[in-house]
Every structure is written in C-alpha cells, then in structure tokens.
Write a protein that holds these residues in place. Structure first.
Motif, short mmCIF file in Angstrom:
data_model
loop_
_atom_site.label_atom_id
_atom_site.label_comp_id
_atom_site.label_asym_id
_atom_site.label_seq_id
_atom_site.Cartn_x
_atom_site.Cartn_y
_atom_site.Cartn_z
N LEU A 264 -5.96 -4.50 -30.34
CA LEU A 264 -6.49 -3.52 -29.39
C LEU A 264 -5.39 -2.97 -28.50
CD1 LEU A 264 -9.90 -4.35 -27.69
CD2 LEU A 264 -9.31 -2.46 -29.18
N GLU A 265 -5.48 -1.65 -28.31
CA GLU A 265 -4.55 -0.96 -27.43
C GLU A 265 -5.03 -1.07 -25.98
OE1 GLU A 265 -6.50 0.39 -29.72
OE2 GLU A 265 -7.87 1.79 -28.74
N HIS A 266 -4.07 -1.17 -25.07
CA HIS A 266 -4.42 -1.18 -23.65
C HIS A 266 -3.43 -0.32 -22.88
CE1 HIS A 266 -7.60 -4.13 -24.12
NE2 HIS A 266 -6.81 -4.76 -24.96
N ALA A 294 3.15 -0.38 -34.39
CA ALA A 294 3.43 1.03 -34.06
C ALA A 294 2.13 1.76 -33.73
CB ALA A 294 4.15 1.71 -35.21
N GLN A 295 1.07 1.45 -34.46
CA GLN A 295 -0.22 2.10 -34.17
C GLN A 295 -0.70 1.75 -32.77
OE1 GLN A 295 -4.87 2.45 -35.12
NE2 GLN A 295 -3.54 2.19 -36.82
N GLU A 296 -0.74 0.45 -32.46
CA GLU A 296 -1.24 0.06 -31.14
C GLU A 296 -0.34 0.63 -30.04
OE1 GLU A 296 -4.04 -0.85 -31.25
OE2 GLU A 296 -4.34 -1.96 -33.10
N PHE A 297 0.95 0.73 -30.31
CA PHE A 297 1.84 1.27 -29.29
C PHE A 297 1.63 2.78 -29.11
CE2 PHE A 297 5.78 2.68 -27.30
CZ PHE A 297 5.85 1.78 -26.26
N PHE A 298 1.45 3.49 -30.21
CA PHE A 298 1.27 4.94 -30.10
C PHE A 298 -0.03 5.29 -29.39
CE2 PHE A 298 0.72 9.37 -31.44
CZ PHE A 298 1.97 9.87 -31.07
N HIS A 299 -0.98 4.36 -29.41
CA HIS A 299 -2.24 4.57 -28.66
C HIS A 299 -2.00 4.75 -27.16
CE1 HIS A 299 -5.51 4.42 -31.42
NE2 HIS A 299 -5.26 3.23 -31.88
N LEU A 300 -0.84 4.30 -26.68
CA LEU A 300 -0.49 4.55 -25.28
C LEU A 300 -0.66 6.02 -24.95
CD1 LEU A 300 2.89 2.78 -24.52
CD2 LEU A 300 0.68 2.39 -23.46
N ALA A 328 -8.62 10.26 -32.26
CA ALA A 328 -8.09 9.13 -31.48
C ALA A 328 -7.47 8.07 -32.39
CB ALA A 328 -9.20 8.52 -30.63
N GLU A 329 -8.12 7.76 -33.50
CA GLU A 329 -7.60 6.73 -34.40
C GLU A 329 -6.83 7.33 -35.58
OE1 GLU A 329 -7.28 3.68 -33.96
OE2 GLU A 329 -8.65 3.28 -32.29
N GLY A 330 -7.43 8.37 -36.21
CA GLY A 330 -6.82 8.91 -37.42
C GLY A 330 -5.44 9.51 -37.18
N TYR A 398 -13.00 6.71 -40.23
CA TYR A 398 -12.37 7.84 -39.52
C TYR A 398 -10.87 7.64 -39.39
CZ TYR A 398 -13.80 4.52 -35.89
OH TYR A 398 -14.03 3.37 -35.18
N TYR A 399 -10.40 6.43 -39.64
CA TYR A 399 -8.94 6.18 -39.68
C TYR A 399 -8.35 6.94 -40.88
CZ TYR A 399 -9.39 2.18 -36.46
OH TYR A 399 -9.61 1.39 -35.38
N ASP A 400 -9.00 6.79 -42.04
CA ASP A 400 -8.47 7.41 -43.26
C ASP A 400 -8.60 8.93 -43.23
OD1 ASP A 400 -7.96 4.87 -44.20
OD2 ASP A 400 -9.90 4.71 -45.23
#
Ligand SMILES: [Zn+2]
Length: 467
Positions: A264-266, A294-300, A328-330, A398-400
């Motif tokens: 989870l991103e925070h 990298a995904q969780e970090f880019f969620h910043l 948001a995710e894709g 929705y990720y794909d």
C-alpha cells in the motif's frame, strides 16, 4: 495578463496566511488528541489502545472505527477486531456508553472535560490493510487500530508507541517528537491514518536523495548485497522524482514485511510484503520486486497528489466510489516500468515485455465482454479484493486496462506532437496545477465561500485543499 495573474496569486497567498493564522489561533491546544498503543504480549495478537479526546462540552460524544483503509478499496469493518472498550473522564470516573451502529460508540461525557477510552484490538491478518501482531512484528495500519471522533478529525494527534520490550525498532513516516520514547505527531487524522507503523527487530538501512532521508525497515531479510539494494532503491527514487520534477516529502519510510499479502502506498511511506523476495541472484524475481517498489513509490504522485476527487476527503465509514482507478492504478503501472527503465534497472525490451504481458492478460480476460475500465474501477468495492470464480469470469483488472490505456494516450500524444510532448507533460502539469500551485484559483473560491458563510466555514475541506 501576466501582471493580473501575479496579483491574483499574491492576493491569494496573503489570503492563505490570514486564513491559516486565524485557524491556528482558533485551534485550541486542548483539542489535541492523545493516543497510545502498547503490545506487552505480542503472542496474544492483541494491541492495547488508549485515546484521550477533548469532550468540547458535547452531551453525546461519538467515537468511530474506520471500516476501510484508503488504497485498499474494500469494506473490512475493523470494528470486528475491537474488544473490551471502556470510557472514563479525566479523573478516571467511568462514563456510560452505548453502541449505536456497527462501528460507532456513543459516550455520555456529562461534565467531563476529557473523554478517555481504552480498548484492545485483535491483530492477526496478513494483509497490508489489516492489523498484525506476533513475536516477530507489529504492523500498525492506523485505520485499523485508532478510533476517531468526526468533530475532531482535523485535530492534531500525539501518538505514543510502546513497542514490545524485546524490540528495538519503530519505523513510520510520522513526524517524530521523541525518538527514544517513540512519540509521534500527526497534524490530523488523515495524516495519522496515512502513516503506518512497523515495529520489531528490523534491519534498518538508509540513504539520501536531494537532502531527503529515506529509511528502509526490513523484516527477516535473507542474505543480500546491501550496497546493490540501497543503490537500486536510490535509483528508483531519483528516477521517479526527476520524472515528475518534484519531491513532495521531507522524509520517506519503506516498511518491508516478510510473509503477507499486498502493498500500500502512503503519503510519505509504503507498506509492502516481500515474501522473502530479496534474492538479487534471481534476476526476474528481483526485477518484479523492484517494479512493485517503483509502483508504490510512484503513487506518491499518482493517487496521493494527482487523485480522483473522491479519493481525498475520505469517508472512513463507507465506500468511496470512483470510476477513475484505471488512471490511479493503471497509469501508475505504466510509469513503474518507465521509472525502472530510466533508472537503468530494466532494459527497453524488458519494459516492452512487461507491457505486452499486461495487454495479453487484459485481452484474455473474459470480463472485458462485461466491464469497461470505468465500470471496473467503480465496482472494485464489490469483489476485486475478494476474488473468486465469478470475478474471474466477469471482471477485468483496471491495473491492466489502465496500463494499456496509459500507453495508448502516451503514444497518441507523442505521435500528434512529433515526439515533442508526452503523457509525462500531462502528469507534470496536472501535478503542478492541481497539487502544487493550486493556491491561486481554489483559494480565491474558498475565500469567497469563507466570507459568505463565516463562522460556519468548512475548515476541513478548506485545509485539505491546501495540502
Ligand atoms: Zn498501486
């Protein structure tokens, strides 16, 4: 036109200071909420929680347990873990209370100045949105452990963490007031709820990028090359921050647990499970691990700052529906590989292979006959996090689809501008206009509202917009 813009911005900034100053003055120090979490017997899997609120003279004082954790779009009803609740005034006299719905307790403060509650929380679920406590680690996702009062949700929280006596490390993105005593401060409950805490005897690594300290707190790491590991994390951070042209945090914590489910991103941290996946000798496994980070970090940027309007001022007591999770995710998936490629951690071919794998997964999903990207985003609360055969047959990720749509958008922009512009320009512009420099327009609008409806000004919405 430029001068006019400058003037509007200057007026807006002055307005911010005036309004903020008024708010600070009107915010009573007594409104600070105090919370303590202890874990004297981790093998029982129960946390002991104490919270102390200003009663504000209310005749009925309600405390609530969130029903979900932002980022994990599923109702989990955390009140199910709460037991042994009691309430007292500031002198320790018991207060009467009644449960009025599944996650609400109505307390009668009478003349009490403070309402103090204590309760235990059962913590034995291995997901990143659930609480965990055993001999190896305490994972405190604050939405799962701390109750809130709707009236005091924008008030600061001072949190004391009492780790198990055999443990030496406590890591969180929260501001630290006292390192030795593990006392932290959150400027409000949104910040508290967005700042998980990991305690135990973790391996701690740290590094700096552009003057910002990054801490990696890791549970049970297998043998690995620390230098490579730190250097790869550093490359991811540098790549993502330079892609977006800004670092939105002054401190960042990677909370890496061993066995469990999800990530989870925070706001200035991430909580992820490695499942012992630190093996730098297994190239493919390590690459997918770095892609996860990298995904969780880019969620910043994408979701924490660039976000659907529904995912900001959270309702912690129900679904927060949005049809934009494909963005948001894709798009975050799309950029996780871009970030790795620019960091020199993934070749162009590896990135293209990753994209084609996602596209194939989408094209082979039976659910694409039933759902669009928007519908899949909206319906995520139904069963995306509780996947079964029916989901398998009728749902898409929705990720794909979001990743594929992100790529198509990017290619279209590059094509139409002869390679001059790309989706990155869009991302940076949205980030700058709506997150970083939004003060001018939004504040003017809110100032008008403020003047009109004083003193019933919606402080919370106003300040959320300033973040
Ligand atoms: Zn994500």
């Amino acid at each position: 036109m430029n001068n006019l813009k400058m003037n509007i911005r200057q007026i807006a900034l002055i307005t911010v200071f005036l309004v903020a100053a008024t708010a600070v003055m009107s915010q009573n120090a007594a409104d600070t909420v105090f919370a303590t979490v202890s874990m004297d017997a981790p093998h029982t899997h129960y946390y002991q929680v104490e919270m102390d609120f200003n009663s504000n003279g209310e005749q009925n004082f309600e405390v609530k347990m969130p029903v979900w954790t932002p980022g994990y779009y599923w109702i989990l009803n955390f009140a199910k873990n709460v037991t042994s609740l009691s309430a007292t005034d500031e002198k320790g006299n018991p207060l009467q209370f009644l449960k009025t719905d599944l996650n609400t307790w109505k307390i009668e403060p009478g003349d009490a100045k403070r309402v103090k509650i204590s309760y235990d929380v059962y913590a034995y679920e291995r997901s990143v949105a659930d609480p965990w406590l055993d001999d190896g680690r305490a994972f405190i996702q604050p939405t799962v452990v701390f109750m809130f009062s709707q009236e005091l949700i924008q008030m600061p929280v001072v949190l004391t963490v009492n780790p198990y006596k055999e443990w030496s490390t406590v890591t969180t993105g929260l501001d630290c007031l006292n390192e030795k005593e593990h006392i932290y401060r959150a400027e409000d409950f949104d910040v508290l709820y967005d700042s998980p805490i990991l305690a135990g005897n973790m391996e701690i690594l740290s590094f700096e990028v552009d003057g910002v300290t990054y801490t990696i707190s890791m549970e049970n790491p297998v043998e690995f090359d620390h230098e490579t590991y730190i250097s790869d994390f550093k490359k991811i951070v540098k790549s993502a921050t330079s892609l977006m042209g800004d670092t939105p945090h002054s401190y960042y914590a990677f909370l890496i647990m061993d066995q469990g489910f999800g990530g989870l991103e925070h706001r200035n941290s991430m909580a992820v499970f490695s499942n012992s996946n630190y093996d730098v000798t297994n190239r493919a496994g390590y690459k997918s691990w770095l892609a996860f980070i990298a995904q969780e970090f880019f969620h910043l940027y994408n979701v924490k700052r660039i976000r659907p309007i529904e995912l900001g001022l959270f309702d912690y007591c129900g679904e927060n529906l949005t049809n934009m999770l494909w963005v948001a995710e894709g798009l975050t998936v799309y950029y996780e590989y871009m970030v790795l490629n620019r960091a020199g951690l993934m070749s162009q071919q590896e990135v293209l292979d990753a994209y084609s794998k996602t596209i194939a997964t989408f094209e082979n999903a039976n659910g694409r006959k039933y759902l669009t990207a928007r519908q899949a985003s909206y319906d995520t609360w139904l069963n995306f996090f509780n996947w079964n055969n029916h989901t398998d047959n009728t749902t898409i990720s929705y990720y794909d689809i979001g990743n594929a749509l992100g790529m198509l958008l990017d290619l279209k922009i590059r094509h139409e501008t002869d390679g001059e512009k790309s989706l990155e320009d869009v991302m940076r512009n949205i980030y700058n206009d709506f997150h970083k420099n939004k003060t001018a327009v939004i504040l003017m609008m809110n100032f008008a509202k403020f003047v009109k409806i004083l003193p019933g000004v919606r402080w919370r919405r106003f300040f959320i917009m300033l973040k």
